[in-house]
Design an enzyme around this catalytic site. Sequence first.
Site, PDB file in Angstrom:
ATOM      1  N   SER A  15       0.990  -0.861   0.135  1.00 19.31           N
ATOM      2  CA  SER A  15       0.096  -0.454   0.253  1.00 19.31           C
ATOM      3  C   SER A  15       0.510   1.333   0.316  1.00 19.31           C
ATOM      4  CB  SER A  15      -1.192  -0.317   1.070  1.00 19.31           C
ATOM      5  OG  SER A  15      -0.433   0.381   2.789  1.00 19.31           O
ATOM      6  N   LEU A  17       2.833   4.498  -0.771  1.00 18.15           N
ATOM      7  CA  LEU A  17       4.542   4.789  -1.364  1.00 18.15           C
ATOM      8  C   LEU A  17       4.994   3.539  -1.767  1.00 18.15           C
ATOM      9  CD1 LEU A  17       6.068   7.542   0.976  1.00 18.15           C
ATOM     10  CD2 LEU A  17       4.884   8.015  -0.785  1.00 18.15           C
ATOM     11  N   VAL A  61       9.904  -6.758   8.554  1.00 14.15           N
ATOM     12  CA  VAL A  61      11.327  -6.768   7.987  1.00 14.15           C
ATOM     13  C   VAL A  61      12.103  -6.539   9.144  1.00 14.15           C
ATOM     14  CG1 VAL A  61      10.745  -5.403   6.276  1.00 14.15           C
ATOM     15  CG2 VAL A  61      10.588  -4.111   8.216  1.00 14.15           C
ATOM     16  N   TYR A 162       9.503   9.131  16.047  1.00 11.83           N
ATOM     17  CA  TYR A 162       9.395   8.603  14.819  1.00 11.83           C
ATOM     18  C   TYR A 162      10.081   9.857  13.811  1.00 11.83           C
ATOM     19  CZ  TYR A 162       7.374   8.887  10.053  1.00 11.83           C
ATOM     20  OH  TYR A 162       7.191   9.066   8.714  1.00 11.83           O
ATOM     21  N   PHE A 195       2.478  13.541   2.253  1.00 13.78           N
ATOM     22  CA  PHE A 195       1.548  12.707   1.326  1.00 13.78           C
ATOM     23  C   PHE A 195      -0.032  12.224   1.437  1.00 13.78           C
ATOM     24  CE2 PHE A 195       5.381  13.645  -0.372  1.00 13.78           C
ATOM     25  CZ  PHE A 195       5.245  13.035  -2.498  1.00 13.78           C
TER      26      PHE A 195
END
Length: 256
Positions: A15, A17, A61, A162, A195
């Site tokens: 989903s 980017l 990951v 973040y 974005f």
Amino acid sequence: MEIQNAVAIVTGGASGLGAAAARHLVAHKGKVAILDLAREKGLALAEELGADNAIFVQTDVTSEGSVREAIEQATSRFGTIHVAVNCAGIKAAQKTLSRSGPHPLESFSKVIEVNLIGTFNVIRLAVEQMAGNQPNKQGERGVIINTASIAAFDGQVGQAAYSASKGGIVGMTLPIARDLAPYGIRVMTIAPGLFDTPLFDKLPRSAKEALGATIPFPPRLGHPSEFAMLARSIIENAMLNGETIRLDGAIRLQPK
């Protein structure tokens, strides 16, 4: 490096980017392995792109075993890996100190683990495969594209975890590029601004337009396809190496 016939792994590829990057690469005749935890979305995207062009591998990951398995499946299906696009990541919004007490260490560690350590985990295992590629005429064997954020530079209130995770990605871009230069592997990072990704899906149209209006130009949220276009340019331009590119319409985030 030419995209045509190049093989890419895209983390967070189901989903946002990552999906835009996967679509763009396939549209330009590349092959893609979509790595994500979101199984249904990943399988649907792989089906959309076609069995000859894409596969989906459910991947964590942060796990060495999971990433190794994903790379093995990608190489088994397409022969090798030339490109790794790292888009997998999570967000958190907590102040260092609030009325409920200090920032929970567990949540801070989780963001670092997924965003920063997860990115490095994919890089280190992907380049092991890339190093064995036959170099092209310019000596290139592979390209790594990481995703940071403008929060790495303009972190807002509540973004300590973040911003730290994305700042770490920016900080390791150059040394990893230098590490991998002898192998003909380039390393770049994109730092997107605001974005129109699933992060904003729950916002009404008016709220999205208000956010977009804060961007100097163009005064709108970025399109994921524009991220994908930059990724393509990085792949194709051999002189892009060891740098972070802000993709943000000239916005600079305010404290809140």
